[in-house]
Design a protein around this motif. Sequence first.
Motif, mmCIF file in Angstrom:
data_model
loop_
_atom_site.group_PDB
_atom_site.id
_atom_site.type_symbol
_atom_site.label_atom_id
_atom_site.label_comp_id
_atom_site.label_asym_id
_atom_site.label_seq_id
_atom_site.Cartn_x
_atom_site.Cartn_y
_atom_site.Cartn_z
ATOM 1 N N UNK A 11 -4.854 80.581 -54.828
ATOM 2 C CA UNK A 11 -4.541 81.686 -53.915
ATOM 3 C C UNK A 11 -5.649 81.928 -52.899
ATOM 4 N N UNK A 12 -6.791 81.251 -53.075
ATOM 5 C CA UNK A 12 -7.929 81.452 -52.166
ATOM 6 C C UNK A 12 -7.848 80.503 -50.985
ATOM 7 N N UNK A 13 -7.964 81.011 -49.757
ATOM 8 C CA UNK A 13 -8.113 80.098 -48.624
ATOM 9 C C UNK A 13 -9.443 79.358 -48.755
ATOM 10 N N UNK A 14 -9.452 78.057 -48.478
ATOM 11 C CA UNK A 14 -10.688 77.290 -48.561
ATOM 12 C C UNK A 14 -10.658 76.177 -47.527
ATOM 13 N N UNK A 15 -11.798 75.927 -46.924
ATOM 14 C CA UNK A 15 -11.892 74.815 -45.980
ATOM 15 C C UNK A 15 -13.262 74.167 -46.076
ATOM 16 N N UNK A 32 -12.203 82.275 -48.905
ATOM 17 C CA UNK A 32 -11.883 83.601 -48.400
ATOM 18 C C UNK A 32 -11.527 83.568 -46.931
ATOM 19 N N UNK A 33 -11.266 84.730 -46.406
ATOM 20 C CA UNK A 33 -10.825 84.874 -45.019
ATOM 21 C C UNK A 33 -12.033 85.066 -44.103
ATOM 22 N N UNK A 34 -12.372 84.082 -43.263
ATOM 23 C CA UNK A 34 -13.541 84.228 -42.380
ATOM 24 C C UNK A 34 -13.338 85.279 -41.298
ATOM 25 N N UNK A 58 -16.075 81.589 -60.863
ATOM 26 C CA UNK A 58 -16.565 82.920 -60.507
ATOM 27 C C UNK A 58 -15.924 83.380 -59.201
ATOM 28 N N UNK A 59 -15.852 82.471 -58.229
ATOM 29 C CA UNK A 59 -15.261 82.820 -56.933
ATOM 30 C C UNK A 59 -13.787 83.192 -57.085
ATOM 31 N N UNK A 60 -13.129 82.619 -58.088
ATOM 32 C CA UNK A 60 -11.720 82.923 -58.309
ATOM 33 C C UNK A 60 -11.493 84.399 -58.577
ATOM 34 N N UNK A 61 -12.503 85.074 -59.118
ATOM 35 C CA UNK A 61 -12.408 86.502 -59.406
ATOM 36 C C UNK A 61 -13.032 87.363 -58.303
ATOM 37 N N UNK A 62 -13.359 86.749 -57.169
ATOM 38 C CA UNK A 62 -13.932 87.484 -56.035
ATOM 39 C C UNK A 62 -13.143 87.155 -54.768
ATOM 40 N N UNK A 63 -11.842 87.391 -54.791
ATOM 41 C CA UNK A 63 -11.002 86.953 -53.663
ATOM 42 C C UNK A 63 -11.253 87.700 -52.364
ATOM 43 N N UNK A 65 -14.191 88.381 -51.120
ATOM 44 C CA UNK A 65 -15.453 87.984 -50.516
ATOM 45 C C UNK A 65 -15.258 86.731 -49.679
ATOM 46 N N UNK A 66 -16.054 86.580 -48.654
ATOM 47 C CA UNK A 66 -16.176 85.293 -47.964
ATOM 48 C C UNK A 66 -17.375 84.596 -48.587
#
Length: 299
Positions: A11-15, A32-34, A58-63, A65-66
Amino acid sequence: MPSPYADRLNALPVRRLETNAGGGTTAYWEYGDPGDADSPTVIAVHGFRGEHHGLEPVLAYLPDLRVISPDLPGFGETAPLPGGAHDLERYADWLIEFARGVAPGAVILGHSFGSIVASAAVARGLETPQLILINPIGAPALEGPKGLMTRLAVLYYALGAKLPERLGTALLRNRLIVRVMSITMAKTRDPELRRFIHEQHDTYFSRFADRDVLKDAFVASVSHDVREFAPGITTPTLLVAAQQDDITPIEAERRLATTFPDAEIVEIADVGHLIHYETPAEAAGAVRRFLRLPAARGR
């Protein structure tokens, strides 16, 4: 096997992006969303022999945040820096240049060896509003409860560097040795989570560029610890420590917290040096509270 955190990660945007830092090209991933101006930006620095995938749970639980997560020079998709040894000073200077170029003023987060690199960079002048250290290396590795294992590791990396290149590299990438390291660090009794952890280490723990950069990074990781830099870091700092960490005992982490001018410590029970794999939700919760993010946004 599928990641137990796959649904959240998907579900997280990633590039994937690249930038020049330290004289070389650094590969990094933006989660996340820049375009969300209200979302804090965090630069996340992974540990020894790892790469950016390690901190994804960890990032999966911080949606909300960028997060910018680079591969350290010589690991993953980032090539070694040109010329010279990859010692701690070089890694710290690389992080300073990377952060100033990609996300000036970002919160800095480091895990394990990344906690040493992050602390050294902040002590050397990297400006950040807050510093987060997960499984910080808060005592000399050679003096911890696994001091004997560390000495064996020193011999292992030295042997890998001295053998003929093909044989030495094969030794350093040996899957059985990697599995022993993984079994030693994992504390969870959940069989599926243990399999996931072992698969992660099988997949990513040997993605170093060559044996020279691996030896340099190892020497840097066991020759330094966060205590060297803590007294000079005035930035508000969060330590996320494990009560069963074999590398830095929890008593040493508690002492480390007192050496910072402005620090707090959150202890997580029933986990060792793999907070990022075994208890990522708890680590993310500590980060959320430290950054004062609304709890509802992370649900």
